[in-house]
Design an enzyme around this catalytic site. Structure first.
Site, PDB file in Angstrom:
ATOM      1  N   LYS A 240       0.836  -1.198   0.000  1.00 26.90           N
ATOM      2  CA  LYS A 240       0.000   0.000   0.000  1.00 26.90           C
ATOM      3  C   LYS A 240       0.873   1.251   0.000  1.00 26.90           C
ATOM      4  O   LYS A 240       1.946   1.251   0.622  1.00 26.90           O
ATOM      5  CB  LYS A 240      -0.854   0.046   1.281  1.00 26.90           C
ATOM      6  CG  LYS A 240      -2.004  -0.932   1.348  1.00 26.90           C
ATOM      7  CD  LYS A 240      -2.766  -0.767   2.668  1.00 26.90           C
ATOM      8  CE  LYS A 240      -3.879  -1.786   2.826  1.00 26.90           C
ATOM      9  NZ  LYS A 240      -5.021  -1.560   1.944  1.00 26.90           N
ATOM     10  N   ARG A 314     -10.448 -11.380   2.482  1.00 26.35           N
ATOM     11  CA  ARG A 314     -11.381 -12.381   1.953  1.00 26.35           C
ATOM     12  C   ARG A 314     -10.760 -13.780   1.945  1.00 26.35           C
ATOM     13  O   ARG A 314     -11.465 -14.770   2.062  1.00 26.35           O
ATOM     14  CB  ARG A 314     -11.852 -11.962   0.543  1.00 26.35           C
ATOM     15  CG  ARG A 314     -10.758 -11.879  -0.458  1.00 26.35           C
ATOM     16  CD  ARG A 314     -11.156 -11.107  -1.720  1.00 26.35           C
ATOM     17  NE  ARG A 314     -11.218  -9.656  -1.484  1.00 26.35           N
ATOM     18  CZ  ARG A 314     -11.579  -8.767  -2.404  1.00 26.35           C
ATOM     19  NH1 ARG A 314     -11.928  -9.152  -3.618  1.00 26.35           N
ATOM     20  NH2 ARG A 314     -11.605  -7.479  -2.131  1.00 26.35           N
TER      21      ARG A 314
END
Ligand code: BES
Ligand code: MN
Ligand code: ZN
Length: 460
Positions: A240, A314
């Site tokens: 990120k 997820r």
């Protein structure tokens, strides 16, 4: 703790007033007081405070603006600013409220007393409130403790809250209720078939874990909670940018919600068989980190092609949800700080709710509204399922479309729950970007007051 035992002759009354109610109050008071209210421009807007002077220069009364006369609606936050605002002293609410609302008002006060003071000395509120008449003290304390736990866990920096520390915190909470806790760590995740949790978490200094709590009578209705426990999300090899990484200590915010909610359920002894599953990992970068386009095994047996290592939540949830579904609970509720896209859609205050069961969704939404703990439903839109297709694995972890990221993430999770089990997925922020009365900047409980209310109605 936060409440004084009894009223004394020196205790100062607090009169809650709506903007409309202020006019009547002025009419029935002395001319001097009426002039004072006008002179200080007190309008009884929610949260506003006016001090009425006594004859000896003391505070004779506090007027408090509230959103409705019976502390409903916005009520929970109406009193929440007072602990930080009122001068030292003992106060009491000069209004008789029905039990539920008195409890909510007291909870607002209790949440306004929260401080994250692990690393910095902070002034504790010196104002005390006499527990409002009709308020359920035990209920206020259990909710304040649960929400305090949520906030503390999220606020604690990643250096002091890695997967091992999160497991320790879960054990402490669970043991205080004599719940059973099992923690599977490191290589054990491979032998016990949690391959995705291991793949995401293996590059970190602290081993990945699967925390599994069970509590309650074996034959009671089964409720299973699942929380994303990414103790820090660097993004992995798909790292990120600094601005996006800044707040990623909060990426275990889903885990924090389910632990706080579990405390409330167990402390209230709701007659359910509760199970809490938390995959706890750090999404770190190292030579053994998982890569983009790796093809992961999952507990369910589906293979998953990694589209982006920053879509880690997820993956770990897929294994936890497979296990959650395995004993056919009456409902599964998962909480996860899963996508930036959910925040683009709804902002930071409104968690996105995805649900495969309309009755469960309606119950969650209505209880959220009633408790001023809102969520907003978004669709498990079948037309977007094909975005998750992969040419080399059963599914891809990321959608091929540029938009609708919260939906594709939810559709990914849907592969791992059985369609006949009512399942709710809550994609949330778990953080206040700025402070409001009773809601300091930092970690926040979202959705759990509403869900607790729903569970109490259903099983209590
Ligand atoms: N933890 C983030 C999502 C997030 C970001 C939640 C900011 C709240 C605030 C998650 O793991 C993530 O990085 N998601 C990616 C998914 C993408 C790579 C498909 C995202 O949302 O950008
Ligand atoms: Mn991520
Ligand atoms: Zn994440």
């Amino acid at each position: 703790m936060t409440f004084a035992a009894r009223k004394t002759s020196a205790s100062i009354p607090i009169s809650p007033l709506t903007e409309a109610g202020l006019a009547d109050w002025i009419k029935s008071s002395s001319q001097d007081l009426a002039r004072w209210i006008t002179a200080t421009e007190f309008k009884a807007t929610p949260g506003a405070v006016a001090y009425l002077p006594g004859e000896k220069g003391d505070i004779a009364r506090v007027l408090l603006g509230v959103s409705s006369s019976d502390i409903s609606g916005g009520g929970i936050w109406d009193l929440a600013g007072l602990p930080s605002t009122l001068p030292k002293g003992r106060y009491y609410l000069d209004a008789i409220l029905p039990a539920e609302k008195a409890t909510v008002a007291a909870l607002g006060w209790a949440l306004g007393c929260y401080r994250f003071d692990r690393y910095k000395k902070m002034a504790k509120p010196e104002a005390e409130l006499v527990l409002p008449e009709n308020a359920d003290k035990a209920e206020v304390e259990r909710m304040a403790t649960g929400i305090g736990l949520v906030r503390d866990l999220i606020n604690t920096p990643a250096a002091d809250l890695g997967p091992a520390d999160l497991a320790e915190a879960a054990k402490m909470m669970a043991r205080s209720h004599k719940a059973k806790v099992k923690v599977i760590a490191g290589k054990g995740l491979l032998t016990e078939n949690y391959p995705s949790v291991h793949a995401v978490g293996r590059a970190a200094e602290q081993e990945p874990r699967l925390i599994d709590i069970t509590w309650g009578k074996a034959n009671a209705p089964r409720v299973t909670l699942v929380g994303k426990g990414v103790c820090f999300d660097s993004g992995g090899l798909d790292i990120k940018p600094a601005s996006s990484m800044l707040n990623m200590k909060k990426d275990m915010g889903g885990a924090a919600q389910v632990l706080g909610l579990a405390h409330m359920i167990m402390d209230a002894k709701l007659p359910v068989r509760l199970r809490v599953l938390v995959p706890a990992v750090e999404n770190a970068i190292s030579g053994n980190a998982f890569h983009p386009r790796d093809i992961l095994q999952t507990r369910k047996g589906l293979t998953v092609e990694v589209g982006n290592t920053d879509a880690e939540g997820r993956l770990i949830l897929s294994d936890a949800l497979t296990e959650a579904a395995s004993d056919k609970p009456e409902m599964i509720i998962d909480f996860a700080t899963l996508t930036g896209a959910a925040r683009v859609a709804l902002g930071s205050d409104v968690p996105a709710l995805f649900c495969n069961d309309d009755a469960l969704a309606d119950a969650l939404l209505s209880n959220g509204t009633e408790t001023n703990d809102p969520m907003w439903r978004m669709p498990l839109w079948p037309g977007y399922k094909h975005f998750l297709s992969s040419t080399v694995a059963d599914i891809s972890s990321t959608g091929s479309a540029p938009n609708g990221g919260a939906i594709t993430a939810a559709l990914f999770l849907e592969h791992f729950v059985e369609p006949d089990i009512p399942w709710a997925h809550i994609d949330l922020m778990a953080f206040n970007n700025s402070a409001r009365p009773g809601r300091p900047e930092g970690g926040e409980a979202q959705g759990i007051r509403g869900i607790y209310a729903m569970l109490k109605k259903r099983y209590g």
